[in-house]
Design a protein around this motif. Sequence first.
Motif, PDB file in Angstrom:
ATOM      1  N   LYS A  54     -60.074  27.171  43.414  1.00 57.50           N
ATOM      2  CA  LYS A  54     -61.241  26.286  43.391  1.00 57.50           C
ATOM      3  C   LYS A  54     -60.954  25.009  42.603  1.00 57.50           C
ATOM      4  CE  LYS A  54     -64.653  30.003  43.822  1.00 57.50           C
ATOM      5  NZ  LYS A  54     -65.738  30.767  43.123  1.00 57.50           N
ATOM      6  N   LYS A  55     -60.244  25.182  41.493  1.00 55.74           N
ATOM      7  CA  LYS A  55     -59.962  24.039  40.621  1.00 55.74           C
ATOM      8  C   LYS A  55     -59.101  22.986  41.304  1.00 55.74           C
ATOM      9  CE  LYS A  55     -58.053  22.945  36.054  1.00 55.74           C
ATOM     10  NZ  LYS A  55     -57.475  23.517  34.799  1.00 55.74           N
ATOM     11  N   ASP A  63     -49.542  23.566  34.304  1.00 55.75           N
ATOM     12  CA  ASP A  63     -50.980  23.819  34.427  1.00 55.75           C
ATOM     13  C   ASP A  63     -51.601  23.049  35.572  1.00 55.75           C
ATOM     14  OD1 ASP A  63     -50.968  21.239  33.483  1.00 55.75           O
ATOM     15  OD2 ASP A  63     -52.051  21.677  31.619  1.00 55.75           O
ATOM     16  N   ASN A  71     -58.346  23.022  44.737  1.00 56.48           N
ATOM     17  CA  ASN A  71     -58.587  22.981  46.178  1.00 56.48           C
ATOM     18  C   ASN A  71     -57.374  23.494  46.958  1.00 56.48           C
ATOM     19  OD1 ASN A  71     -60.120  22.498  48.497  1.00 56.48           O
ATOM     20  ND2 ASN A  71     -59.289  20.440  48.741  1.00 56.48           N
ATOM     21  N   ARG A  85     -56.508  33.041  46.350  1.00 62.69           N
ATOM     22  CA  ARG A  85     -57.664  33.914  46.126  1.00 62.69           C
ATOM     23  C   ARG A  85     -57.190  35.325  45.769  1.00 62.69           C
ATOM     24  NH1 ARG A  85     -59.968  33.535  50.789  1.00 62.69           N
ATOM     25  NH2 ARG A  85     -59.403  35.586  51.628  1.00 62.69           N
ATOM     26  N   TYR A  86     -57.771  35.872  44.727  1.00 59.05           N
ATOM     27  CA  TYR A  86     -57.490  37.259  44.362  1.00 59.05           C
ATOM     28  C   TYR A  86     -58.163  38.191  45.354  1.00 59.05           C
ATOM     29  CZ  TYR A  86     -57.492  41.631  41.728  1.00 59.05           C
ATOM     30  OH  TYR A  86     -57.325  42.950  41.348  1.00 59.05           O
ATOM     31  N   GLU A 124     -56.469  35.509  38.369  1.00 57.05           N
ATOM     32  CA  GLU A 124     -56.870  34.146  38.058  1.00 57.05           C
ATOM     33  C   GLU A 124     -56.761  33.218  39.272  1.00 57.05           C
ATOM     34  OE1 GLU A 124     -54.266  33.172  34.857  1.00 57.05           O
ATOM     35  OE2 GLU A 124     -55.385  34.321  33.383  1.00 57.05           O
ATOM     36  N   THR A 154     -58.366  32.956  42.190  1.00 59.32           N
ATOM     37  CA  THR A 154     -59.570  32.381  42.798  1.00 59.32           C
ATOM     38  C   THR A 154     -60.030  31.145  42.032  1.00 59.32           C
ATOM     39  OG1 THR A 154     -60.237  34.589  43.557  1.00 59.32           O
ATOM     40  CG2 THR A 154     -61.939  32.864  43.525  1.00 59.32           C
ATOM     41  N   GLU A 155     -60.049  31.244  40.721  1.00 63.15           N
ATOM     42  CA  GLU A 155     -60.458  30.102  39.900  1.00 63.15           C
ATOM     43  C   GLU A 155     -59.489  28.933  40.055  1.00 63.15           C
ATOM     44  OE1 GLU A 155     -61.172  29.003  35.169  1.00 63.15           O
ATOM     45  OE2 GLU A 155     -61.063  31.099  35.819  1.00 63.15           O
ATOM     46  N   LEU A 156     -58.194  29.232  40.099  1.00 57.80           N
ATOM     47  CA  LEU A 156     -57.200  28.180  40.275  1.00 57.80           C
ATOM     48  C   LEU A 156     -57.341  27.519  41.647  1.00 57.80           C
ATOM     49  CD1 LEU A 156     -54.108  29.972  38.706  1.00 57.80           C
ATOM     50  CD2 LEU A 156     -55.205  27.896  37.828  1.00 57.80           C
TER      51      LEU A 156
END
Length: 311
Positions: free
Chosen positions: A281-282, A140, A284, A288-289, A275, A277-279
């Motif tokens: 950002k989380k 994770d 850095n 990106r999807y 998922e 894009t969120e990963l």
Amino acid sequence: MLGLKLDARALERLGEACACTGTAFKAWRGNRWYANLGLCQTRGRSSMRTNIVGALCAIAMVASAHAAVREEPVTYTDGETTMKGFVVYDDATQAKRPGIVMVHEWWGITKHIHNAARKFAEQGYTAFIADMYGDGKTADNPKDAGALSGSVMKDPKVMEQRFNAARQQLAKQASVNPQRIGAVGYCFGGAVVLNMARAGADLAAAAGFHALLGLNTPAPAPGTVKAKILILNGADDPFVKREQYDALKKDFDAAKADYRIIEYPGAVHAFTNPEATELGKKFNLPLRYDAKADQEAKAEAAKLFAANLQK
């Protein structure tokens, strides 16, 4: 109940018949005064017909309720290591079909990989989600993901053994034609699939989505690459260096391999994963999807597998 076996097309025709019968029955019920005109014999035949089709409709609904994409866990081994993969197929048909070995991203087997496997099943393949880490391990965070993927890629023998163990499991599934097997990989999994193709794995076709191009297998000898190869990468993926493309092309050209590379402008790493894009950002990271690139790349992979596995 009636000893009938209904395939997908038969169910479709039966569904049409059910719809028509329902309409006809409503019309008859609305005009039941015709029964007083001495047409009992005709009504009897119609009633029997309605009852028969009604019974068949019931069978169709039961069959349809049970015909679906199935996902079943499969425990297997690589030497002393326990592996936990999944076989995914559509049980609407009993016919043998082509198989696809699926190799996950560096995160391990995630929702994204499960969803992709279901899509392949819907297209008429049996997908086998390989466990490359053992015991179904997942990560994770990037540090653990890098450690897990590195433990496989640093030793080509480990990579090959684990891929081959998954391929063997796929080949012996009852729903699979073992003569028609391909492979697909994502990110880390793309590197695995491409290296296996370089090593001469018995694959009809191999596709890598946002594939890393770390090559840990020897340059293939001419004529030894069996798979038709498709690399589907983001043109702006910073994880894949231009010199890696050059090295890969040089080796594949010398081996006279059949390969294509498609790069999608503006797309970066993990563009098929909703998922991502969120990963990104989380943590850095340049993840990106990209819905457009995702759709186009999957269409290209579908053509590759249809041409080489379903012929």
